[in-house]
Write a protein that holds these residues in place. Sequence first.
Motif, mmCIF file in Angstrom:
data_model
loop_
_atom_site.group_PDB
_atom_site.id
_atom_site.type_symbol
_atom_site.label_atom_id
_atom_site.label_comp_id
_atom_site.label_asym_id
_atom_site.label_seq_id
_atom_site.Cartn_x
_atom_site.Cartn_y
_atom_site.Cartn_z
ATOM 1 N N THR A 152 -18.025 93.379 -87.117
ATOM 2 C CA THR A 152 -17.597 92.156 -86.425
ATOM 3 C C THR A 152 -18.501 90.986 -86.769
ATOM 4 N N LEU A 153 -19.804 91.236 -86.744
ATOM 5 C CA LEU A 153 -20.760 90.172 -87.062
ATOM 6 C C LEU A 153 -20.557 89.662 -88.484
ATOM 7 N N MET A 154 -20.379 90.577 -89.436
ATOM 8 C CA MET A 154 -20.206 90.148 -90.828
ATOM 9 C C MET A 154 -18.937 89.329 -90.993
ATOM 10 N N SER A 155 -17.867 89.742 -90.321
ATOM 11 C CA SER A 155 -16.619 88.982 -90.440
ATOM 12 C C SER A 155 -16.767 87.596 -89.823
ATOM 13 N N LEU A 156 -17.452 87.507 -88.691
ATOM 14 C CA LEU A 156 -17.635 86.203 -88.047
ATOM 15 C C LEU A 156 -18.497 85.277 -88.897
ATOM 16 N N LEU A 157 -19.565 85.809 -89.472
ATOM 17 C CA LEU A 157 -20.437 84.982 -90.316
ATOM 18 C C LEU A 157 -19.709 84.518 -91.575
ATOM 19 N N ALA A 158 -18.897 85.411 -92.157
ATOM 20 C CA ALA A 158 -18.116 85.024 -93.334
ATOM 21 C C ALA A 158 -17.100 83.955 -92.970
ATOM 22 N N ALA A 185 -14.740 80.320 -81.686
ATOM 23 C CA ALA A 185 -14.159 81.636 -81.953
ATOM 24 C C ALA A 185 -13.500 82.138 -80.680
ATOM 25 N N TYR A 186 -12.611 83.121 -80.831
ATOM 26 C CA TYR A 186 -11.863 83.643 -79.683
ATOM 27 C C TYR A 186 -11.822 85.168 -79.742
ATOM 28 N N CYS A 193 -18.442 94.095 -75.769
ATOM 29 C CA CYS A 193 -19.509 93.094 -75.638
ATOM 30 C C CYS A 193 -20.141 92.729 -76.973
ATOM 31 N N SER A 194 -20.012 93.600 -77.978
ATOM 32 C CA SER A 194 -20.594 93.315 -79.295
ATOM 33 C C SER A 194 -19.927 92.118 -79.959
ATOM 34 N N VAL A 195 -18.682 91.821 -79.581
ATOM 35 C CA VAL A 195 -17.993 90.655 -80.154
ATOM 36 C C VAL A 195 -18.652 89.375 -79.671
ATOM 37 N N GLU A 196 -18.919 89.319 -78.381
ATOM 38 C CA GLU A 196 -19.619 88.156 -77.834
ATOM 39 C C GLU A 196 -21.031 88.058 -78.407
ATOM 40 N N ARG A 197 -21.672 89.186 -78.600
ATOM 41 C CA ARG A 197 -23.019 89.189 -79.175
ATOM 42 C C ARG A 197 -22.996 88.621 -80.595
ATOM 43 N N ALA A 198 -21.941 88.932 -81.345
ATOM 44 C CA ALA A 198 -21.817 88.387 -82.702
ATOM 45 C C ALA A 198 -21.811 86.862 -82.672
ATOM 46 N N SER A 199 -21.136 86.284 -81.669
ATOM 47 C CA SER A 199 -21.104 84.818 -81.579
ATOM 48 C C SER A 199 -22.474 84.258 -81.231
ATOM 49 N N LEU A 200 -23.237 84.985 -80.414
ATOM 50 C CA LEU A 200 -24.593 84.538 -80.084
ATOM 51 C C LEU A 200 -25.482 84.551 -81.321
ATOM 52 N N GLY A 202 -24.399 84.457 -84.402
ATOM 53 C CA GLY A 202 -23.852 83.488 -85.356
ATOM 54 C C GLY A 202 -23.994 82.048 -84.918
ATOM 55 N N GLY A 203 -24.439 81.828 -83.682
ATOM 56 C CA GLY A 203 -24.663 80.472 -83.200
ATOM 57 C C GLY A 203 -23.399 79.651 -83.043
ATOM 58 N N VAL A 204 -22.302 80.316 -82.661
ATOM 59 C CA VAL A 204 -21.049 79.590 -82.478
ATOM 60 C C VAL A 204 -20.498 79.850 -81.073
ATOM 61 N N MET A 205 -19.680 78.914 -80.610
ATOM 62 C CA MET A 205 -19.026 79.033 -79.311
ATOM 63 C C MET A 205 -17.952 80.117 -79.378
ATOM 64 N N MET A 206 -17.828 80.919 -78.319
ATOM 65 C CA MET A 206 -16.749 81.901 -78.257
ATOM 66 C C MET A 206 -16.052 81.797 -76.915
ATOM 67 N N LYS A 207 -14.732 81.820 -76.946
ATOM 68 C CA LYS A 207 -13.937 81.774 -75.723
ATOM 69 C C LYS A 207 -13.139 83.072 -75.578
ATOM 70 N N LYS A 208 -13.025 83.517 -74.326
ATOM 71 C CA LYS A 208 -12.307 84.760 -74.048
ATOM 72 C C LYS A 208 -10.887 84.449 -73.582
ATOM 73 N N VAL A 209 -9.935 85.091 -74.242
ATOM 74 C CA VAL A 209 -8.523 84.856 -73.947
ATOM 75 C C VAL A 209 -8.072 85.808 -72.843
ATOM 76 N N PRO A 210 -7.477 85.291 -71.776
ATOM 77 C CA PRO A 210 -6.977 86.166 -70.710
ATOM 78 C C PRO A 210 -5.913 87.133 -71.238
ATOM 79 N N THR A 211 -5.839 88.303 -70.610
ATOM 80 C CA THR A 211 -4.901 89.336 -71.053
ATOM 81 C C THR A 211 -3.725 89.456 -70.096
ATOM 82 N N ASP A 212 -2.706 90.188 -70.528
ATOM 83 C CA ASP A 212 -1.521 90.416 -69.698
ATOM 84 C C ASP A 212 -1.763 91.606 -68.765
ATOM 85 N N ASN A 213 -0.716 92.083 -68.124
ATOM 86 C CA ASN A 213 -0.849 93.173 -67.161
ATOM 87 C C ASN A 213 -1.235 94.496 -67.811
#
Length: 480
Positions: A152-158, A185-186, A193-200, A202-213
């Motif tokens: 995840t981190l490598m993909s975000l940095l790329a 990023a979203y 939690c590792s996805v959010e850590r990747a944004s930290l 990578g030094g970029v903003m990350m927003k969490k998208v609400p999910t359905d039922n």
Amino acid sequence: MDAEEFRRRGREMVDYVANYLENIEQRPVYPDVEPGYLRSLIPTEAPLEPDNYDDIIKDVERVIMPGVTHWHSPYFFAYFPAANSYPALLADMLCGAIGCIGFSWASSPVCTELETVMLDWLGKMLNLPEHFIAGTHGHGGGVIQSTASEATLMSLLAARCKAVRRAQASNPEKSEAEIVSKLVAYTSEQAHCSVERASLIGGVMMKKVPTDNNYAVGGGMFKKMLEEDKADGLIPFYFCATLGTTASCAFDHITELGPICNKENMWMHIDAAYAGSAFICPEFRPLLNGVEFADSFNFNPHKWLLINFDCSAMWVKKRQDLIGAFKMEPLYLKHENQESGMITDYRHWGIPLGRRFRSLKMWFVFRIYGIQGLQAYIRKQVGLAKEFESLVRADKRFEICAEVIMGLVCFRLKGSNKLNELLLKRITKSREIHLVPCQLSGRFVLRFAICALTTDSRHVQEAWRHITQLTFEILQEPNH
């Protein structure tokens, strides 16, 4: 230790490992120790003179085993599986003996070439789109990362690097820092939690998208967030979709999300860390539909494909997007074959320079089990999860909290969160089975994951009897 003693000790160790795994269910699945237990059992400094090997082996039972959580016990139902098999263990032994550091083709040609071919084999087992297969002339390809977190981190940095270059091409006057401050990023609110850590990192903003039922991200809410953020002057550049969330094994709707990402010129990464192994079964492959829109895809064979840790498989549609973000060329690492057009230098694909010969484990396991053997293993574990689900549904004191699609059952005792927390505490304290919780819609939920290779119907039935016995005892107490 010379070669002759190694032969003797090696046979002894194989016997010890085989006996350990064969009799593992006789050990309490969860250790009965307190933090810091080990310090009093071993010296405070390393020995000046050599120790006796027999004493070391005795200390394995005295020092090590009391602190082990036995992940391969058939009574281990926590987290997700940690794959293991005898062929993988033997391959790991050979990997350690060869001991090459495969950062480039020149450093050990077979280390690079077998990895490329094994990722192609696995990609074809999953029926991945052709652009993810390296072959001899492809522009994509696969790589073994250590973990899904790393992938995840490598993909975000790329993706960040690609977005910055694209923005600077159209706005040369803008600095990299100015552009990065606008990148967003979203990911799902249910993502690991590792996805959010990747944004930290990578030094970029990350927003969490609400999910359905069903705890999955759909296209409607995602598109709405993108429009709002673009109107605010932000630059959406990356989305991490999850197929098989950690909490409940939910599946984001990538057939809806992928076209949106492609239209917005956003990198879409798919994290299928656990569930990805099941896509080798035709009946589960439709859950991967939409992968054709992704820029990168990752799952962990070291979770559910009988290949022991670490082995996290990652594919990219265009490998130059990944390599271009991290390429470094000191003279001491250059070699005459690096411009051959084939994959030659995996050192450009990840964080570490040094790389173990991990593809040996894949080669051994794929050949020993065959695709049909691996499919049978996945299907058996899904069947055991369905069996546990039916036991839960038959007891009106309990409820199922999420659809059971693969080897994970989310359930709870009807009542308060506090009541379920107490039940889990009693389960853990008993050390007979091991579970961990999650939170779904604000509720404390117990997760029952089929994990061990040796787990059978008998173990599932015994686990349920244990849970219901503890439940009975709790409900008999005055406060409940």
